[in-house]
Design an enzyme around this catalytic site. Structure first.
Site, short mmCIF file in Angstrom:
data_model
loop_
_atom_site.label_atom_id
_atom_site.label_comp_id
_atom_site.label_asym_id
_atom_site.label_seq_id
_atom_site.Cartn_x
_atom_site.Cartn_y
_atom_site.Cartn_z
N SER A 66 0.79 -1.24 0.00
CA SER A 66 0.00 0.00 0.00
C SER A 66 0.82 1.29 0.00
CB SER A 66 -0.95 0.02 1.20
OG SER A 66 -2.10 -0.72 0.88
N LYS A 69 0.36 3.35 -2.96
CA LYS A 69 -0.80 4.24 -3.15
C LYS A 69 -0.39 5.71 -3.11
CE LYS A 69 -4.04 0.87 -1.24
NZ LYS A 69 -4.58 0.27 -0.03
N TYR A 194 -2.30 -2.73 -10.84
CA TYR A 194 -2.37 -2.53 -9.39
C TYR A 194 -1.55 -3.59 -8.63
CZ TYR A 194 -4.28 -2.20 -4.67
OH TYR A 194 -4.41 -2.10 -3.30
N TYR A 246 -4.36 3.37 7.61
CA TYR A 246 -5.69 2.75 7.54
C TYR A 246 -6.59 3.29 8.66
CZ TYR A 246 -2.46 -0.54 5.31
OH TYR A 246 -1.46 -1.11 4.58
N VAL A 264 0.90 -3.95 3.73
CA VAL A 264 0.67 -5.24 4.41
C VAL A 264 1.84 -6.22 4.34
CG1 VAL A 264 -1.84 -5.45 4.50
CG2 VAL A 264 -0.63 -6.15 2.46
N1 LIG Z 1 -2.85 -2.62 2.86
C1 LIG Z 1 -2.15 -3.01 1.85
O1 LIG Z 1 -0.94 -2.95 1.82
C2 LIG Z 1 -2.99 -3.60 0.77
C3 LIG Z 1 -2.24 -3.83 -0.52
C4 LIG Z 1 -2.63 -5.11 -1.17
N2 LIG Z 1 -1.91 -5.26 -2.39
C5 LIG Z 1 -4.14 -5.17 -1.38
O2 LIG Z 1 -4.65 -4.55 -2.25
O3 LIG Z 1 -4.82 -5.83 -0.67
#
Ligand SMILES: NC(=O)CC[C@H](N)C(=O)O
Length: 310
Positions: A66, A69, A194, A246, A264
């Site tokens: 993430s 992002k 993605y 988050y 994650v």
């Molecule tokens: N929180 C994350 O790092 C989520 C990224 C992961 N690739 C997902 O889309 O679920």
């Protein structure tokens, strides 16, 4: 200017590594379930052409998940401007888990609440320029290469494939948004981009350098050359404060008080204003999906060094 050296990093990492026992490695992406919870590393990349400081397994590579992002948001803002980007994605925190779908149905007009949750990130990635997924991935990789000053940055094919094959929830989010005109074109192609952006690999030194660019308002931490427009860096940092951790972002703002983004895989990058970038990796996660070792390290360092911007 807040000084932080290798001795500090060793001390605090030793102090917090035991907390890995309180977390669990992410397993909803099969390839991430193989990560070793006892691995940990941290690095601080200072502004001002000084040596990077690190502790733990600082050459160990992990996927950014993430954290990507923030980078696709920066890229979309550079390519299309604020008005276009925020016509597709909102600016407000969600207080739901990052993968949640429920607000897409409740919010009117239906648009993802912010670019740091999966729905918002998918909408942003959908805007990246390119004639197909390969060119779009290359655009994202080139930005990461620029910010890390490392042209060899790539994505991990196995992690990307593993997520692509199991990303049912992200597909559901994307189809929902396609129905509402937020996403255009092929959902499979979007998922291809993605999952590859999430699988870009770095080590903590490289991640700390990315954070240092944000700490230096978009400029190279060594040479001061502009790499990102300062208003783009500012928007990204604001989202890191309000939504970067988050549904733990509010607590993190009180306990640590710096712009930060987690992934994650177990990585977190933290932006220390006018001082530098900190990265930490430890794959055992808490309930919200944040690295347990990372959260403790950031809290202790922020207390010790008085990092909070509030
Ligand atoms: N929180 C994350 O790092 C989520 C990224 C992961 N690739 C997902 O889309 O679920």
């Amino acid at each position: 200017m807040i000084e932080i050296d290798e001795k500090d990093l060793h001390y605090w990492l030793e102090h917090v590594k035991i907390y890995a026992n309180n977390g669990k490695v992410a397993d909803y992406i099969p390839a991430l379930a193989n990560q070793q919870p006892e691995i940990n590393a941290t690095a601080f990349y200072p502004i001002g052409d000084k040596e990077v400081a690190c502790a733990g397994q600082a050459d160990y590579s992990f996927t950014i998940q993430s954290v990507s992002k923030v980078l696709t948001l920066a890229l979309a803002l550079i390519q299309h401007g604020e008005q276009a980007v925020f016509s597709r994605v909102g600016k407000e925190p969600s207080s739901d888990p990052f993968y949640s779908i429920q607000k897409l149905e409740v919010e009117k007009p239906s648009k993802p609440l912010n670019p740091m949750i999966n729905a918002g990130a998918l909408a942003v990635t959908n805007m990246i320029r390119g004639r197909g997924s390969e060119e779009m991935v290359e655009e994202i990789l080139n930005l990461v290469r620029l910010l890390t000053d490392d042209p060899s940055i790539e994505y991990d094919e196995e992690v990307a494939r593993s997520e692509f094959e199991t990303a049912f929830l992200n597909r559901a989010l994307s189809y929902f948004m396609k129905q509402n005109g937020i996403i255009t074109g092929s959902v499979e192609e979007l998922l291809d981009v993605y999952t590859k952006q999430c699988a870009i690999t770095v080590n903590v030194k490289q991640l700390a350098r990315i954070a240092a660019v944000f700490a230096n308002d978009g400029k190279d931490p060594d040479t001061n050359q502009p790499l990102l427009p300062s208003h783009v860096a500012r928007v990204c940092k604001t989202f890191m404060v309000t939504c970067g951790m988050y549904d733990a972002s509010g607590t993190f703002a009180i306990n640590v008080g710096i712009p930060a983004k987690s992934g994650v895989s177990g990585c977190i990058m933290g932006v220390i204003k006018e001082s530098g970038g900190l990265a930490v990796f430890g794959p055992a996660l808490d309930e919200q999906g944040n690295s347990v070792v990372g959260m403790h390290l950031l809290k202790d360092l922020a207390d010790d060094k008085r990092w909070s911007i509030f």
